[in-house]
Design an enzyme around this catalytic site. Structure first.
Site, PDB file in Angstrom:
ATOM      1  N   HIS A 129       4.129   3.182   6.370  1.00 50.10           N
ATOM      2  CA  HIS A 129       4.450   3.060   4.940  1.00 50.10           C
ATOM      3  C   HIS A 129       3.157   2.964   4.107  1.00 50.10           C
ATOM      4  CE1 HIS A 129       6.170   1.227   1.302  1.00 50.10           C
ATOM      5  NE2 HIS A 129       7.373   1.267   1.787  1.00 50.10           N
ATOM      6  N   GLU A 158       4.636   8.022   2.496  1.00 52.67           N
ATOM      7  CA  GLU A 158       4.995   7.402   3.763  1.00 52.67           C
ATOM      8  C   GLU A 158       5.421   8.432   4.814  1.00 52.67           C
ATOM      9  OE1 GLU A 158       7.986   4.514   2.609  1.00 52.67           O
ATOM     10  OE2 GLU A 158       6.981   4.392   0.671  1.00 52.67           O
TER      11      GLU A 158
HETATM   12  O1  TA6 Z   1       9.456   3.060   0.800  1.00 49.21           O
HETATM   13  C1  TA6 Z   1      10.120   2.774  -0.371  1.00 49.21           C
HETATM   14  C2  TA6 Z   1      10.918   1.486  -0.207  1.00 49.21           C
HETATM   15  O2  TA6 Z   1      12.013   1.670   0.657  1.00 49.21           O
HETATM   16  C3  TA6 Z   1      11.322   1.013  -1.595  1.00 49.21           C
HETATM   17  O3  TA6 Z   1      12.710   1.105  -1.774  1.00 49.21           O
HETATM   18  C4  TA6 Z   1      10.784  -0.411  -1.664  1.00 49.21           C
HETATM   19  O4  TA6 Z   1      11.768  -1.325  -1.256  1.00 49.21           O
HETATM   20  C5  TA6 Z   1       9.599  -0.330  -0.693  1.00 49.21           C
HETATM   21  O5  TA6 Z   1      10.094   0.459   0.375  1.00 49.21           O
HETATM   22  C6  TA6 Z   1       9.001  -1.647  -0.270  1.00 49.21           C
HETATM   23  O6  TA6 Z   1       9.884  -2.338   0.550  1.00 49.21           O
HETATM   24  P1  TA6 Z   1       9.456  -3.841   0.997  1.00 49.21           P
HETATM   25  O7  TA6 Z   1      10.536  -4.297   1.929  1.00 49.21           O
HETATM   26  O8  TA6 Z   1       8.112  -3.732   1.663  1.00 49.21           O
HETATM   27  O9  TA6 Z   1       9.360  -4.629  -0.281  1.00 49.21           O
END
Ligand code: TA6
Length: 304
Positions: A173, A276
Protein backbone atom coordinates in the site's frame (compact mmCIF):
# COMPACT_ATOMS: atom_id res chain seq x y z
CA UNK A 1 13.54 -6.72 26.80
CA UNK A 2 15.27 -3.35 26.40
CA UNK A 3 15.93 -1.84 23.02
CA UNK A 4 19.68 -2.41 23.40
CA UNK A 5 19.15 -6.09 24.02
CA UNK A 6 17.06 -6.15 20.85
CA UNK A 7 19.48 -4.20 18.67
CA UNK A 8 22.78 -5.82 19.72
CA UNK A 9 22.02 -9.40 18.63
CA UNK A 10 20.45 -8.14 15.39
CA UNK A 11 23.52 -6.11 14.50
CA UNK A 12 25.83 -8.91 15.61
CA UNK A 13 24.03 -11.39 13.38
CA UNK A 14 22.90 -9.35 10.40
CA UNK A 15 24.51 -5.93 10.05
CA UNK A 16 26.42 -5.25 6.81
CA UNK A 17 28.62 -2.36 7.97
CA UNK A 18 27.18 0.93 6.74
CA UNK A 19 25.05 -0.85 4.13
CA UNK A 20 22.61 -2.32 6.66
CA UNK A 21 22.33 -1.89 10.39
CA UNK A 22 19.57 -1.92 13.00
CA UNK A 23 18.72 1.33 14.77
CA UNK A 24 16.20 2.74 17.19
CA UNK A 25 13.06 4.15 15.65
CA UNK A 26 10.17 6.11 17.16
CA UNK A 27 8.69 4.70 20.36
CA UNK A 28 11.44 2.09 20.65
CA UNK A 29 10.55 0.42 17.34
CA UNK A 30 13.45 -1.44 15.71
CA UNK A 31 14.31 -0.19 12.22
CA UNK A 32 16.68 -1.55 9.60
CA UNK A 33 18.63 1.25 7.91
CA UNK A 34 19.73 0.33 4.38
CA UNK A 35 22.26 2.40 2.44
CA UNK A 36 23.58 1.95 -1.08
CA UNK A 37 25.81 4.22 -3.16
CA UNK A 38 22.68 5.69 -4.69
CA UNK A 39 19.94 5.68 -2.07
CA UNK A 40 18.87 5.01 1.50
CA UNK A 41 15.83 3.32 3.01
CA UNK A 42 14.45 2.33 6.40
CA UNK A 43 12.22 -0.60 7.29
CA UNK A 44 10.37 -1.20 10.57
CA UNK A 45 10.26 -4.79 11.85
CA UNK A 46 6.76 -3.86 12.96
CA UNK A 47 4.60 -4.79 9.99
CA UNK A 48 7.61 -5.48 7.73
CA UNK A 49 6.93 -1.85 6.92
CA UNK A 50 9.12 0.24 4.61
CA UNK A 51 9.16 3.75 6.10
CA UNK A 52 11.47 5.65 3.76
CA UNK A 53 13.20 5.58 0.40
CA UNK A 54 15.48 8.48 -0.54
CA UNK A 55 17.51 8.31 -3.78
CA UNK A 56 20.68 10.43 -3.63
CA UNK A 57 19.96 14.01 -4.70
CA UNK A 58 16.20 13.54 -4.45
CA UNK A 59 13.62 14.53 -1.82
CA UNK A 60 12.06 11.48 -0.08
CA UNK A 61 9.98 9.34 -2.46
CA UNK A 62 8.00 7.45 0.16
CA UNK A 63 5.64 9.60 2.28
CA UNK A 64 5.13 9.33 6.04
CA UNK A 65 2.53 11.18 8.09
CA UNK A 66 3.84 13.54 10.78
CA UNK A 67 0.99 12.11 12.89
CA UNK A 68 1.98 8.47 12.41
CA UNK A 69 1.54 6.45 15.60
CA UNK A 70 4.05 3.72 16.51
CA UNK A 71 1.99 1.35 18.64
CA UNK A 72 1.73 -2.43 18.87
CA UNK A 73 -1.21 -3.78 16.96
CA UNK A 74 -1.60 -0.62 14.86
CA UNK A 75 -0.47 0.11 11.32
CA UNK A 76 2.00 2.95 10.80
CA UNK A 77 0.53 5.74 8.65
CA UNK A 78 2.56 6.12 5.48
CA UNK A 79 5.42 4.16 3.97
CA UNK A 80 4.44 0.81 2.40
CA UNK A 81 1.96 -0.98 4.67
CA UNK A 82 1.74 -4.72 3.95
CA UNK A 83 -1.99 -5.34 3.59
CA UNK A 84 -2.59 -9.11 3.78
CA UNK A 85 -4.38 -11.56 3.66
CA UNK A 86 -7.16 -9.29 2.46
CA UNK A 87 -7.51 -5.77 1.03
CA UNK A 88 -9.94 -3.30 2.59
CA UNK A 89 -12.67 -4.53 4.93
CA UNK A 90 -12.75 -8.29 5.62
CA UNK A 91 -14.93 -9.86 2.93
CA UNK A 92 -17.29 -11.47 5.46
CA UNK A 93 -16.63 -10.05 8.92
CA UNK A 94 -16.66 -6.25 9.38
CA UNK A 95 -15.31 -6.73 12.93
CA UNK A 96 -11.93 -7.88 11.58
CA UNK A 97 -9.28 -5.23 11.02
CA UNK A 98 -9.23 -3.56 7.61
CA UNK A 99 -6.42 -4.67 5.30
CA UNK A 100 -5.69 -7.85 7.26
CA UNK A 101 -3.21 -8.39 10.09
CA UNK A 102 0.28 -8.59 8.50
CA UNK A 103 0.93 -4.84 8.85
CA UNK A 104 0.09 -4.91 12.57
CA UNK A 105 2.44 -7.74 13.62
CA UNK A 106 6.16 -8.00 14.40
CA UNK A 107 8.19 -9.59 11.61
CA UNK A 108 11.42 -11.54 12.14
CA UNK A 109 14.79 -10.93 10.45
CA UNK A 110 15.66 -14.02 8.41
CA UNK A 111 18.77 -12.79 6.59
CA UNK A 112 20.68 -9.81 5.23
CA UNK A 113 23.17 -9.86 2.37
CA UNK A 114 24.86 -7.73 -0.28
CA UNK A 115 23.87 -8.18 -3.92
CA UNK A 116 26.71 -7.58 -6.40
CA UNK A 117 28.67 -6.15 -3.50
CA UNK A 118 26.69 -2.89 -3.73
CA UNK A 119 23.02 -3.44 -2.85
CA UNK A 120 21.84 -4.40 0.63
CA UNK A 121 19.01 -6.92 0.70
CA UNK A 122 16.92 -7.55 3.83
CA UNK A 123 14.79 -10.66 4.21
CA UNK A 124 12.01 -10.67 6.82
CA UNK A 125 9.50 -13.39 7.65
CA UNK A 126 6.10 -13.79 9.28
CA UNK A 127 4.47 -17.12 10.01
CA UNK A 128 1.05 -18.12 11.27
CA UNK A 129 0.57 -18.51 15.00
CA UNK A 130 -2.30 -18.84 17.48
CA UNK A 131 -3.18 -15.15 17.08
CA UNK A 132 -3.30 -15.19 13.27
CA UNK A 133 -5.19 -18.48 13.26
CA UNK A 134 -7.77 -16.99 15.60
CA UNK A 135 -8.32 -14.31 12.94
CA UNK A 136 -7.78 -16.38 9.76
CA UNK A 137 -7.47 -20.13 10.13
CA UNK A 138 -4.74 -20.92 7.61
CA UNK A 139 -1.04 -21.86 7.80
CA UNK A 140 1.25 -19.53 5.87
CA UNK A 141 4.84 -18.33 5.59
CA UNK A 142 5.34 -14.76 4.39
CA UNK A 143 8.76 -13.58 3.23
CA UNK A 144 9.44 -9.91 2.59
CA UNK A 145 12.54 -9.27 0.51
CA UNK A 146 13.65 -5.62 0.26
CA UNK A 147 16.51 -4.73 -2.08
CA UNK A 148 18.00 -1.23 -2.41
CA UNK A 149 19.92 -0.02 -5.44
CA UNK A 150 19.01 3.36 -6.92
CA UNK A 151 15.54 1.79 -6.88
CA UNK A 152 13.53 0.24 -4.05
CA UNK A 153 12.40 -3.31 -4.75
CA UNK A 154 9.90 -4.88 -2.36
CA UNK A 155 8.74 -8.47 -2.88
CA UNK A 156 6.24 -10.33 -0.70
CA UNK A 157 6.37 -14.10 -1.15
CA UNK A 158 3.20 -15.74 0.13
CA UNK A 159 3.54 -19.49 0.75
CA UNK A 160 0.65 -21.74 1.70
CA UNK A 161 2.15 -24.12 4.26
CA UNK A 162 -1.18 -25.73 5.11
CA UNK A 163 -3.13 -28.56 3.54
CA UNK A 164 -6.04 -26.55 2.15
CA UNK A 165 -6.04 -23.85 -0.52
CA UNK A 166 -6.64 -20.26 0.57
CA UNK A 167 -7.59 -17.00 -1.13
CA UNK A 168 -4.91 -14.34 -0.93
CA UNK A 169 -5.79 -10.67 -1.44
CA UNK A 170 -3.92 -7.64 -0.18
CA UNK A 171 -1.60 -4.86 -1.29
CA UNK A 172 1.77 -3.22 -0.94
CA UNK A 173 0.00 0.00 0.00
CA UNK A 174 2.61 2.52 -1.17
CA UNK A 175 2.33 6.15 -0.03
CA UNK A 176 4.25 8.53 -2.32
CA UNK A 177 5.52 12.02 -1.51
CA UNK A 178 4.46 14.72 -4.00
CA UNK A 179 4.72 18.50 -4.35
CA UNK A 180 0.98 19.27 -4.41
CA UNK A 181 -2.00 17.01 -5.17
CA UNK A 182 -3.49 19.38 -7.76
CA UNK A 183 -0.22 19.51 -9.72
CA UNK A 184 0.39 15.82 -10.31
CA UNK A 185 -0.97 13.29 -12.82
CA UNK A 186 -0.82 9.51 -12.94
CA UNK A 187 -0.38 7.72 -16.28
CA UNK A 188 -0.57 4.07 -17.28
CA UNK A 189 -4.12 3.20 -16.29
CA UNK A 190 -5.85 4.75 -19.28
CA UNK A 191 -8.68 2.49 -20.43
CA UNK A 192 -8.56 0.31 -17.30
CA UNK A 193 -11.85 -0.68 -15.65
CA UNK A 194 -12.14 0.30 -12.00
CA UNK A 195 -14.28 0.20 -8.89
CA UNK A 196 -14.86 3.71 -7.57
CA UNK A 197 -15.11 2.94 -3.84
CA UNK A 198 -16.97 6.21 -3.35
CA UNK A 199 -19.59 5.33 -5.98
CA UNK A 200 -20.01 1.55 -6.18
CA UNK A 201 -22.80 1.92 -8.73
CA UNK A 202 -20.82 -0.15 -11.21
CA UNK A 203 -17.48 -0.50 -12.96
CA UNK A 204 -16.07 2.65 -14.58
CA UNK A 205 -13.41 3.10 -17.26
CA UNK A 206 -10.41 5.40 -16.79
CA UNK A 207 -10.55 8.15 -19.38
CA UNK A 208 -7.05 9.55 -19.90
CA UNK A 209 -4.59 10.35 -17.11
CA UNK A 210 -5.64 10.53 -13.44
CA UNK A 211 -5.84 13.97 -11.84
CA UNK A 212 -7.18 14.89 -8.40
CA UNK A 213 -9.93 17.36 -7.50
CA UNK A 214 -11.64 15.41 -4.70
CA UNK A 215 -11.34 12.26 -2.54
CA UNK A 216 -10.23 9.50 -4.87
CA UNK A 217 -10.36 5.80 -3.98
CA UNK A 218 -10.20 3.67 -7.13
CA UNK A 219 -9.43 -0.05 -7.48
CA UNK A 220 -8.21 -0.60 -11.06
CA UNK A 221 -8.79 -4.19 -12.12
CA UNK A 222 -7.05 -6.69 -14.38
CA UNK A 223 -4.05 -4.46 -15.00
CA UNK A 224 -0.33 -5.22 -14.77
CA UNK A 225 0.66 -1.77 -16.01
CA UNK A 226 3.49 0.31 -14.63
CA UNK A 227 2.19 3.60 -13.24
CA UNK A 228 4.05 6.83 -13.96
CA UNK A 229 3.43 9.73 -11.56
CA UNK A 230 4.39 13.06 -13.12
CA UNK A 231 5.23 15.74 -10.54
CA UNK A 232 6.28 19.05 -12.15
CA UNK A 233 6.55 20.68 -8.72
CA UNK A 234 9.33 18.29 -7.71
CA UNK A 235 10.71 18.12 -11.26
CA UNK A 236 10.45 14.31 -11.28
CA UNK A 237 8.54 11.27 -12.32
CA UNK A 238 7.97 8.33 -9.97
CA UNK A 239 7.51 4.91 -11.57
CA UNK A 240 5.67 2.09 -9.78
CA UNK A 241 6.41 -1.24 -11.47
CA UNK A 242 4.66 -4.34 -10.23
CA UNK A 243 4.91 -8.15 -10.15
CA UNK A 244 2.19 -10.69 -9.39
CA UNK A 245 -0.46 -7.97 -9.10
CA UNK A 246 -3.56 -7.51 -11.22
CA UNK A 247 -5.05 -4.58 -9.25
CA UNK A 248 -3.73 -1.07 -8.77
CA UNK A 249 -5.34 1.13 -6.12
CA UNK A 250 -5.10 4.91 -6.37
CA UNK A 251 -6.06 6.82 -3.23
CA UNK A 252 -6.10 10.33 -1.89
CA UNK A 253 -8.31 10.99 1.16
CA UNK A 254 -8.84 14.69 0.42
CA UNK A 255 -10.13 17.11 3.06
CA UNK A 256 -12.91 15.36 4.97
CA UNK A 257 -11.37 11.87 5.23
CA UNK A 258 -7.99 13.40 6.15
CA UNK A 259 -9.71 15.25 9.00
CA UNK A 260 -11.34 12.01 10.22
CA UNK A 261 -8.07 10.10 10.53
CA UNK A 262 -6.33 10.71 13.88
CA UNK A 263 -2.93 9.63 12.50
CA UNK A 264 -3.13 11.85 9.43
CA UNK A 265 -2.60 15.63 9.44
CA UNK A 266 -5.57 17.67 8.20
CA UNK A 267 -3.55 19.20 5.35
CA UNK A 268 -1.35 16.19 4.58
CA UNK A 269 -3.63 15.10 1.74
CA UNK A 270 -1.99 17.87 -0.27
CA UNK A 271 1.45 16.20 -0.21
CA UNK A 272 0.74 12.51 -0.77
CA UNK A 273 -0.92 9.99 -3.03
CA UNK A 274 -1.11 6.19 -2.85
CA UNK A 275 -0.34 3.96 -5.84
CA UNK A 276 -0.87 0.49 -4.42
CA UNK A 277 0.29 -2.80 -5.90
CA UNK A 278 -2.63 -5.05 -5.04
CA UNK A 279 -4.79 -8.07 -5.68
CA UNK A 280 -8.27 -6.97 -4.66
CA UNK A 281 -11.91 -7.65 -5.57
CA UNK A 282 -12.00 -10.07 -8.54
CA UNK A 283 -8.18 -10.14 -8.73
CA UNK A 284 -7.55 -12.13 -5.53
CA UNK A 285 -5.49 -15.30 -6.07
CA UNK A 286 -6.06 -18.84 -4.78
CA UNK A 287 -2.85 -20.42 -3.46
CA UNK A 288 -2.81 -24.22 -3.30
CA UNK A 289 -1.05 -26.10 -0.48
CA UNK A 290 2.72 -25.88 -0.88
CA UNK A 291 2.47 -23.14 -3.54
CA UNK A 292 3.87 -19.60 -3.35
CA UNK A 293 2.55 -16.38 -4.87
CA UNK A 294 4.95 -13.45 -5.38
CA UNK A 295 3.62 -9.87 -5.06
CA UNK A 296 6.18 -7.18 -5.77
CA UNK A 297 6.65 -3.50 -6.45
CA UNK A 298 9.66 -1.53 -7.62
CA UNK A 299 9.76 2.22 -7.01
CA UNK A 300 12.11 4.35 -9.09
CA UNK A 301 12.44 8.01 -10.02
CA UNK A 302 13.57 10.03 -13.03
CA UNK A 303 14.24 13.77 -13.14
CA UNK A 304 11.96 15.87 -15.32
O1 TA6 B 1 -6.20 1.92 -0.28
C1 TA6 B 1 -7.26 2.77 -0.09
C2 TA6 B 1 -7.96 2.44 1.22
O2 TA6 B 1 -8.64 1.21 1.13
C3 TA6 B 1 -8.87 3.60 1.57
O3 TA6 B 1 -10.22 3.24 1.49
C4 TA6 B 1 -8.42 4.00 2.98
O4 TA6 B 1 -9.20 3.33 3.94
C5 TA6 B 1 -6.96 3.54 2.96
O5 TA6 B 1 -7.00 2.30 2.28
C6 TA6 B 1 -6.27 3.50 4.30
O6 TA6 B 1 -6.79 2.47 5.08
P1 TA6 B 1 -6.25 2.35 6.61
O7 TA6 B 1 -6.91 1.12 7.16
O8 TA6 B 1 -4.75 2.24 6.53
O9 TA6 B 1 -6.66 3.63 7.28
Amino acid sequence: MTLTTKLEPLNTSFSLGNALRFIEGPNGFVLAALTSEKASATVALHGGHVLSFVPKGQPPVIWMSDEAQYREGKAIRGGIPVCWPWFGPHPDDPEKQAHGFARNLEWTVFSARMINNESPQLHLTLRDDALTRSIWDHAFHLEMIITLTDELKVELQIKNTGDTAFTSGGALHTYLSISQISQISIHGLEGARYIDQLDPSGLKTQEGEIRFTAETDNIYLDTTATCRLVDPGMHREIYVDKLGSRSTVVWNPWINKAARMSDFGDNEYLEMVCIETANAASDTVVIAPGETHRLGTTIRVASL
